[in-house]
Design a protein around this motif. Structure first.
Motif, PDB file in Angstrom:
ATOM      1  N   SER A 205      17.511  44.499  48.551  1.00 42.18           N
ATOM      2  CA  SER A 205      17.273  45.786  48.606  1.00 42.18           C
ATOM      3  C   SER A 205      18.212  46.399  49.781  1.00 42.18           C
ATOM      4  N   PHE A 206      18.532  47.571  49.711  1.00 48.00           N
ATOM      5  CA  PHE A 206      19.410  48.092  50.824  1.00 48.00           C
ATOM      6  C   PHE A 206      18.896  48.036  52.188  1.00 48.00           C
ATOM      7  N   GLU A 207      17.493  48.022  52.150  1.00 40.43           N
ATOM      8  CA  GLU A 207      16.826  47.923  53.522  1.00 40.43           C
ATOM      9  C   GLU A 207      17.088  46.658  53.868  1.00 40.43           C
ATOM     10  N   ASP A 208      16.912  45.552  53.002  1.00 42.98           N
ATOM     11  CA  ASP A 208      17.337  44.105  53.353  1.00 42.98           C
ATOM     12  C   ASP A 208      18.733  43.886  53.920  1.00 42.98           C
TER      13      ASP A 208
ATOM     14  N   LEU B 269      28.466  52.511  50.284  1.00 44.12           N
ATOM     15  CA  LEU B 269      29.565  52.038  49.723  1.00 44.12           C
ATOM     16  C   LEU B 269      29.670  50.488  49.916  1.00 44.12           C
ATOM     17  N   ALA B 270      29.372  50.070  51.062  1.00 45.82           N
ATOM     18  CA  ALA B 270      29.249  48.737  51.517  1.00 45.82           C
ATOM     19  C   ALA B 270      28.423  47.935  50.807  1.00 45.82           C
ATOM     20  N   TYR B 271      27.228  48.509  50.198  1.00 44.86           N
ATOM     21  CA  TYR B 271      26.094  47.795  49.757  1.00 44.86           C
ATOM     22  C   TYR B 271      26.430  47.934  48.227  1.00 44.86           C
ATOM     23  N   ASP B 272      26.939  48.918  47.504  1.00 51.41           N
ATOM     24  CA  ASP B 272      27.037  48.846  46.092  1.00 51.41           C
ATOM     25  C   ASP B 272      28.473  49.615  45.633  1.00 51.41           C
ATOM     26  N   GLY B 273      29.274  49.973  46.416  1.00 53.50           N
ATOM     27  CA  GLY B 273      30.444  50.611  46.021  1.00 53.50           C
ATOM     28  C   GLY B 273      31.680  49.627  45.317  1.00 53.50           C
ATOM     29  N   ARG B 274      32.597  50.150  44.777  1.00 46.79           N
ATOM     30  CA  ARG B 274      33.410  49.320  44.172  1.00 46.79           C
ATOM     31  C   ARG B 274      34.379  48.654  45.106  1.00 46.79           C
ATOM     32  N   ARG B 275      34.510  48.987  46.283  1.00 50.25           N
ATOM     33  CA  ARG B 275      35.517  48.193  47.234  1.00 50.25           C
ATOM     34  C   ARG B 275      34.420  48.215  48.304  1.00 50.25           C
ATOM     35  N   ARG B 276      33.531  47.084  48.258  1.00 46.86           N
ATOM     36  CA  ARG B 276      32.592  46.722  49.106  1.00 46.86           C
ATOM     37  C   ARG B 276      33.328  46.100  50.406  1.00 46.86           C
ATOM     38  N   ASP B 277      34.229  45.431  50.257  1.00 43.33           N
ATOM     39  CA  ASP B 277      34.752  44.499  51.382  1.00 43.33           C
ATOM     40  C   ASP B 277      35.384  45.793  52.365  1.00 43.33           C
ATOM     41  N   PHE B 278      36.044  46.470  51.759  1.00 43.69           N
ATOM     42  CA  PHE B 278      36.643  47.720  52.398  1.00 43.69           C
ATOM     43  C   PHE B 278      35.648  48.512  53.136  1.00 43.69           C
TER      44      PHE B 278
END
Length: 383
Positions: free
Chosen positions: A4-7, A120-129
């Motif tokens: 989950s986002f929380e975890d 975006l870091a959790y579920d975006g297209r460019r998570r590493d960025f």
């Protein structure tokens, strides 16, 4: 099963703590962090139709934006001139970037930056960025430049009046008013000094124009109007290129010709400063809008040549079809993606040359139809 986002946030908090971010900063920034579904929708959405450059410029360099730019320049003259003098940037260029990025501060976004970047870091297209930007945002908060509740901007994580992403803030933001903080949200001296510093680091040449509208000779080779063929302005003049409004070309080294609407529209000679603007936002339409808006704020008139406004915009699907057909015909457009990048324009130029047309690399429905015909049974067009 995906966490989950929380975890995910718990794990990220641990990494941020290991990087040395203070516990109080993490509490203030992350305790109330929210997943924003709308950010993911925007991140994954793609416009159905490409936007013609004249439609973009009509808005970006509208009479209202020009007049407002003149007013804002007069209102903040001391701060803008101080930044311009410090870094050798034209004042009108700084104002133009301000106008394009946030409509002079009236719309730089109200999304909490930490929430946008965490989403975006959790579920975006460019998570590493996004993850890198989120760490940088926490470091900015940790330094005390801004509070978490005031660190706001666009859904994509760009912040303040001139829309710095967090790593750009760390690299280029400047304390222009001497209060010990770099505040691109509330201090115009900081905004202008930071923007000028960015352009200076991007290679801005003091005193040189970004470029100008030019008139091309009838014999001009449009294959060289690719933005990458560069020579001195004096060499372009020897090839018959002239300022559209008369006079002589400025002394520019390493200058290029661009024709954003192909052979039917205006042409521009652009120099190194144009490429510095591209470092700020790597889109020809954006850099051209900054240059044109700056010139208009300084008193220049409209363009001499007309845009081919009768040409309808093509959809991404149609551009993707064109790319596939170019590949099928032996002209390497790269992987079809619906975006008119350099490879696609180069392939389209080669196809135009093969059928005896001006190789300006500008996509039209007529060219798409010609490509369709070239792939029909019995056709040898484009071979």
């Amino acid at each position: 099963m995906r966490e989950s986002f929380e975890d995910w946030l718990v794990g990220f908090r641990g990494e941020a703590r290991d990087r040395g971010i203070a516990a109080q900063t993490l509490t203030t920034a992350l305790d109330g962090a929210e997943f924003l579904p709308r950010v993911i929708e925007l991140d994954r959405s793609q416009p159905e139709f490409t936007r013609q450059i004249w439609d973009y410029l009509d808005t970006a360099v509208s009479d209202t934006r020009v007049e407002t730019g003149r007013v804002r320049l007069a209102e903040h003259r001391d701060a803008i001139d101080a930044a311009a003098d410090r870094y050798g940037i034209r004042p009108e260029i700084l104002v133009a970037i301000w106008g394009l990025e946030s409509n002079y501060g009236s719309n730089f976004g109200d999304t909490r930056t930490v929430d946008a970047l965490a989403t975006l870091a959790y579920d975006g297209r460019r998570r590493d960025f996004a993850r890198k930007q989120l760490f940088a945002a926490l470091e900015i908060l940790d330094s005390g430049d801004i509070s978490a509740d005031r660190m706001r901007g666009s859904w994509a994580g760009a912040m303040g009046h001139t829309q710095f992403i967090p790593t750009s803030f760390q690299a280029y933001a400047v304390d222009g008013d001497g209060d010990g903080r770099r505040d691109i949200w509330g201090s115009i001296p900081d905004v202008m000094a930071s923007t000028a510093h960015y352009l200076d680091e991007a290679g801005w040449d003091t005193g040189d124009p970004w470029g100008l509208e030019v008139r091309l000779p009838e014999s001009f080779d449009y294959a060289s109007a690719d933005g990458r063929t560069r020579q001195s302005a004096s060499d372009w003049a020897a090839d018959g290129v002239r300022p559209a409004s008369g006079g002589s070309l400025p002394q520019l080294d390493d200058a290029a010709i661009i024709t954003p609407a192909g052979a039917r529209g205006p042409a521009f000679l652009v120099g190194p400063n144009f490429r510095s603007i591209l470092r700020y936002n790597n889109a020809t339409s954006y850099a051209l809008a900054v240059g044109r808006l700056a010139d208009r704020i300084a008193g220049a008139g409209p363009l001499v040549a007309e845009w081919p406004r009768g040409l309808a915009a093509m959809s991404r699907d149609q551009i993707e079809e064109m790319q596939g057909l170019l590949n099928d015909a032996g002209f390497d457009a790269g992987t079809p993606d619906g975006v008119m990048g350099p490879n696609t324009r180069g392939a389209l130029r080669a196809f135009q040359q093969s059928i005896g047309q001006i190789p300006d690399g500008f996509p039209t429905f007529a060219l798409l139809e010609r490509l369709r015909q070239s792939q029909s049974p019995g056709s040898n067009a484009g071979q």
